[in-house]
Design an enzyme around this catalytic site. Structure first.
Site, mmCIF file in Angstrom:
data_model
loop_
_atom_site.group_PDB
_atom_site.id
_atom_site.type_symbol
_atom_site.label_atom_id
_atom_site.label_comp_id
_atom_site.label_asym_id
_atom_site.label_seq_id
_atom_site.Cartn_x
_atom_site.Cartn_y
_atom_site.Cartn_z
ATOM 1 N N ASP A 240 0.857 -1.185 0.000
ATOM 2 C CA ASP A 240 0.000 0.000 0.000
ATOM 3 C C ASP A 240 0.897 1.241 0.000
ATOM 4 O O ASP A 240 1.729 1.413 0.890
ATOM 5 C CB ASP A 240 -0.868 -0.034 1.273
ATOM 6 C CG ASP A 240 -2.049 0.907 1.178
ATOM 7 O OD1 ASP A 240 -2.035 1.803 0.307
ATOM 8 O OD2 ASP A 240 -2.985 0.751 1.989
ATOM 9 N N ASP B 141 -3.466 2.517 -5.814
ATOM 10 C CA ASP B 141 -2.281 2.557 -4.955
ATOM 11 C C ASP B 141 -2.092 1.336 -4.082
ATOM 12 O O ASP B 141 -1.320 1.384 -3.129
ATOM 13 C CB ASP B 141 -2.296 3.821 -4.099
ATOM 14 C CG ASP B 141 -3.361 3.753 -3.023
ATOM 15 O OD1 ASP B 141 -4.384 3.077 -3.234
ATOM 16 O OD2 ASP B 141 -3.165 4.376 -1.972
ATOM 17 N N GLU B 142 -2.785 0.239 -4.370
ATOM 18 C CA GLU B 142 -2.517 -0.945 -3.563
ATOM 19 C C GLU B 142 -2.774 -2.229 -4.315
ATOM 20 O O GLU B 142 -3.529 -2.265 -5.291
ATOM 21 C CB GLU B 142 -3.306 -0.926 -2.258
ATOM 22 C CG GLU B 142 -4.786 -0.817 -2.415
ATOM 23 C CD GLU B 142 -5.450 -0.719 -1.052
ATOM 24 O OE1 GLU B 142 -5.750 -1.764 -0.474
ATOM 25 O OE2 GLU B 142 -5.643 0.406 -0.569
#
Length: 399
Positions: free
Chosen positions: A9, A102-103
């Site tokens: 993350d 974003d993860e």
DNA sequence: TCTGGGGTCCTAGGACCC
DNA sequence: TCTGGGGTCCTAGGACCC
């Protein structure tokens, strides 16, 4: 291997990418998003020191820290960075489930012979992301998706945390149930009413008891979560992430917009609906799909949000057909509120039941009905926007 | 100037069919 | 004629995620 799953993350992704290119902002509070009637998408750590969190309203953020620098998100920068990061993950393992810009989850079972144990892989990835993209990330390592996710949150900022199965009870049972992936505010409140606050509280009940208390699905799911026994297999690519993973969303595509000011004028609301419909259905066509159910969403000034949907006899990718279904739904929603015009805050439209268009799958014409040619008009608009951009092509009724 | 926009999945009732 | 069950589709709402 006890812990083959990594959850990676990015730390304050939107803000980090922006600051990366403007280092003078590194030590001042920076907020991404939260403009007029918007919410905070991301805040760097100096901004968080003021209590600013993603998801809070921009108004609230400005109250907490009037001096913060506020910038809108620039997806033309963020999306390529995100894609490059996902490619970095794939240099380690092909089993990458992307869950947002974003993860991602990584299954590293096949990578240990090459790169060493999961902890070493995590540090390798973090160093690589920092070197290639100039941003920090945190990694959670565990045996299941929800525990890895929980571990990465605890690892922040800029850290690694492992929660092996044998330590799960000792480390997670004392925590608030809300930390579990899939337990939101509503479920938290429901559990609190039953006197259940921590993960351990919930774990004192059997699966059957939880099912009886909360319903078959939620009860069963919660029972798995409180014992760290949720999903262990990843879905490579990952679905449902806009323009992401291996492709487009599977089931539905939609667009909604919070108006700059609340609007009572029905004609103006219809224009907004047409604008959104044109955008969504162009996406549907771009993904070579057709959808059958049209859903219109309206949020009123008091924030009550209602939806109306209609299923068409045949799937369509024609803007005009979707709009023709959407307008009566919008009108119905407005009329239900009484004879006086009501102020609307948000309008949205969604096309559901998407199916792949089979090659050579022509339009089904109902006997005796003429094809109005909207389909050809749509394709012409698509070609023009591809070449000249959205600003160049607009429906006459939107001018 | 309170509270975005993109999705997924579940529940529950009624219609309809077998 | 009455009673009953199961399955699927449609609609509305809600929970959850980032």
């Amino acid at each position: 291997m006890p812990c083959p799953l990594l959850h990676v993350d990015m730390d304050a992704f939107y803000a980090s990418v922006m600051i990366r290119d403007r280092p003078e902002l590194q030590h001042v509070p920076v907020v991404v998003g939260g403009g007029h009637r918007g919410v905070v998408l991301s805040a760097n750590y100096p901004a968080r020191a003021y209590g600013i969190r993603s998801g809070m309203s921009g108004t609230e953020a400005r109250r907490l820290c009037p001096g913060a620098i506020t910038v809108p998100p620039d997806f033309s920068v963020l999306t390529p960075v995100s894609k490059a990061i996902m490619e970095t993950f794939r240099t380690v393992t092909p089993v990458v489930e992307v869950t947002s810009l974003d993860e991602a989850f990584l299954d590293v079972r096949g990578a240990v012979r090459l790169f060493g144990p999961p902890e070493a892989i995590a540090e390798r990835i973090r160093a690589q992301i920092r070197a290639e993209h100039g941003i920090a990330c945190s990694v959670g390592i565990a045996a299941s998706v929800s525990v890895a996710k929980l571990a990465s949150r605890q690892a922040k900022p800029d850290g690694v945390r492992v929660i092996p199965p044998e330590r799960f009870v000792a480390e997670v049972h004392p925590l608030d149930v809300g930390v579990l992936y899939g337990v939101g505010e509503a479920t938290r409140r429901r559990l609190a009413k039953l006197g259940l606050v921590t993960v351990g509280d919930v774990a004192t009940f059997s699966r059957d008891q939880l099912r009886q208390m909360l319903g078959r699905h939620l009860g069963g799911h919660l029972h798995a979560l409180v014992w760290g026994q949720d999903r262990t297999e990843l879905v490579p690519g990952g679905a449902g992430v806009f323009g992401f993973g291996e492709g487009e969303p599977e089931g539905s595509m939609g667009a909604q917009h919070t108006l700059a000011v609340d609007v009572r004028d029905r004609a103006a609301l219809r224009r907004e609906l047409l604008r959104l419909t044109a955008r969504v259905v162009a996406r549907v066509r771009g993904a070579s799909r057709r959808g059958r159910t049209v859903t219109v969403t309206v949020r009123f000034t008091d924030f009550t949000t209602v939806q109306r949907s209609r299923t068409l006899p045949e799937p369509t990718d024609v803007t005009q057909e979707v709009y023709a279904a959407a307008v009566p739904l919008l009108d119905g929603l407005l009329d239900e509120r009484g004879p006086r015009p009501v102020a609307v805050r948000l309008v949205g439209v969604r096309v559901e039941g998407l199916r792949h268009l089979r090659p050579g799958d022509g339009r089904q014409l109902v006997l005796g009905e003429r094809d109005p040619g909207w389909s050809d008009a749509d394709r012409a608009v698509d070609r023009a926007t591809d070449r000249f951009g959205h600003a160049a092509v607009r429906r006459a009724s939107l001018l």
